[in-house]
Design a protein around this motif. Sequence first.
Motif, PDB file in Angstrom:
ATOM      1  N   ASN A  28       0.853  -1.186   0.000  1.00  4.50           N
ATOM      2  CA  ASN A  28       0.000   0.000   0.000  1.00  4.50           C
ATOM      3  C   ASN A  28       0.891   1.239   0.000  1.00  4.50           C
ATOM      4  O   ASN A  28       2.082   1.169   0.357  1.00  4.50           O
ATOM      5  CB  ASN A  28      -0.913   0.013   1.228  1.00  4.50           C
ATOM      6  N   THR A  59      -0.202   0.358  -6.672  1.00  4.42           N
ATOM      7  CA  THR A  59      -0.822   0.284  -5.348  1.00  4.42           C
ATOM      8  C   THR A  59      -2.294   0.683  -5.423  1.00  4.42           C
ATOM      9  O   THR A  59      -2.662   1.529  -6.238  1.00  4.42           O
ATOM     10  CB  THR A  59      -0.083   1.215  -4.367  1.00  4.42           C
ATOM     11  N   PRO A  60      -3.132   0.072  -4.561  1.00  6.64           N
ATOM     12  CA  PRO A  60      -2.813  -1.040  -3.644  1.00  6.64           C
ATOM     13  C   PRO A  60      -2.658  -2.359  -4.416  1.00  6.64           C
ATOM     14  O   PRO A  60      -3.364  -2.591  -5.396  1.00  6.64           O
ATOM     15  CB  PRO A  60      -4.004  -1.067  -2.704  1.00  6.64           C
TER      16      PRO A  60
END
Length: 419
Positions: free
Chosen positions: A272, A290-291
Amino acid sequence: MRRILALLFGLALASAFAQVRPQSIIVNPVPPNDLQVKVWVDKDPGKTGDPVYNFGENIEISVQVTQDAYVYLFGVRSTGEIDGILPNAYDQNNFLRAGEVRTYPSNAQYTFTVSPPAGQDRVLAVASRTPLDVSDIINIQTGQAKIRGADNLARSLSIVVRPIPSSDWVTDEAYYIAGNYTPPPPPPPATGTLSVGANISGANVLLNGRSVGNTPINLTLNPGTYTLEVRRSGYTPYRISATVQPGQTTQVYAQLQPLAPPPPPTGTLVVNSNVRGAEVLLNGRRVGFTPLTLTLNVGNYNLLVRRGGYSSFSTSFYLAPGSTAQINANLRNLTPPPPPPPPVIPNPGLNGSYTYFCRGGRLSVTYSGGQVRIFYDGANRLLNLTSPNTYTGGPYTWRVNGRNGTLYINGQLADSCSY
C-alpha cells in the motif's frame, strides 16, 4: 526302501520339468530370496522328468542349500504312507553348509530300495535356518511316521514351522516313478498365473491390498478376479482388476508415471502507499500499482514504489513460506501545494442597528457586512466576523442566534440579550 514323497506348497507352481504332479501339501506365503533348497534323485539330477525305478532297485537322494540350514527329508508314497529319510538312525547330522551337496544313503550301513506298489512317489526337502522338532511326525530311530496321508503331513508340518518367520524356511520336491506305473492324465489345472511387469523394475505389487513382491513377478493364484496395485515412491500408483483363469497366464504391464514435483512454497505480499496508483517494481520488474496483493515464491526481494512528483520508496525483505509481508510506502510530495484560500465565513444575514435588552441593561448593536459595533462598558467596541454568527474583537465575543445574542468577555459569559 519305503518310497518317499516330497512336501509341496499348497499354492506353488508345478515345476516345469514335471509331467504329472499331485497337489502341493504346504506353502510358504513369502519364501526367502536368499535361502533355497534343491532335492533330486540319482536318475534325474537335472530334474527334467519323472525317472522310473524298478522294484528292488536302489535309489539315492541328494540335497543342496544356498545358506547354512537344517534339512529334513520326508517321503510320501502314492498310497499315503509317510517315511522319514533325514535325520535317521544312521545320519543324525542334518546341518548343511551353504553350497554343500549331500547324498543319502551317505554310508554303507543302509540303503534305500524301491518296493511295490507302483505309483508316483515324492521326496520332500524342508530347509530351516533353525532346528525343527519333527518328533510328533517321525520316529527318527525307526524312520516310521506317526501319521499317514499327505493332508495330515501338511497339517503337522504347518504346526512345526508356525513359530518360524517365513523368511527362515523353504521347501523343494523331487518325483520318481516306482515300478511299471503309467501316470493318470493330468487333471485340468486348478490355478492360473498372474504375470506382473512394469516400466520401473522393483515396483511393489499388492494383491487385494497385500504386498506379494516386486516387479517383475509371476504369481500362481486360484481362479478369480483380483485387485492389483503396482506402486513405487515418486510415481503415480497403477491400479487394475485382473481376472485369473485356470491353466492360463494373465499378463499385466504397469506403466508408472512420475509424479509432478510439488509446487514451490509461496507467501503473500501486500503493498500500500499514501499515494494511490503508485508503480510497484519487484527485483527491477514492474508488477502492478498500489494497492497491490501478490502471491510469490519464497525468497529475498527488492521492492521499489514510485510515482511522478513524489519521492521513491525502496526496501528489501524476505518472504517466508505461508507468511504475509505487509509493506506501506510513504511517498513525499516533491512540489509544495499552494496555500489554501482564506475561509469564507457566511454572514448571519443581519444588517443595521438593533437594540437588545439584556439582563444588565440595553445593548446597541450595529451590523455592517463582516463587522459589528457594540456600545459596552461606556465605549464602542468593533468586532469582526470570525465564524458563522460569531464576532470577536479583543476580549469581547458577540454570538448571534436569531433574535438572541450572547456577550462573552475573555471567554466568560457576560450577558444574554434579545430584541
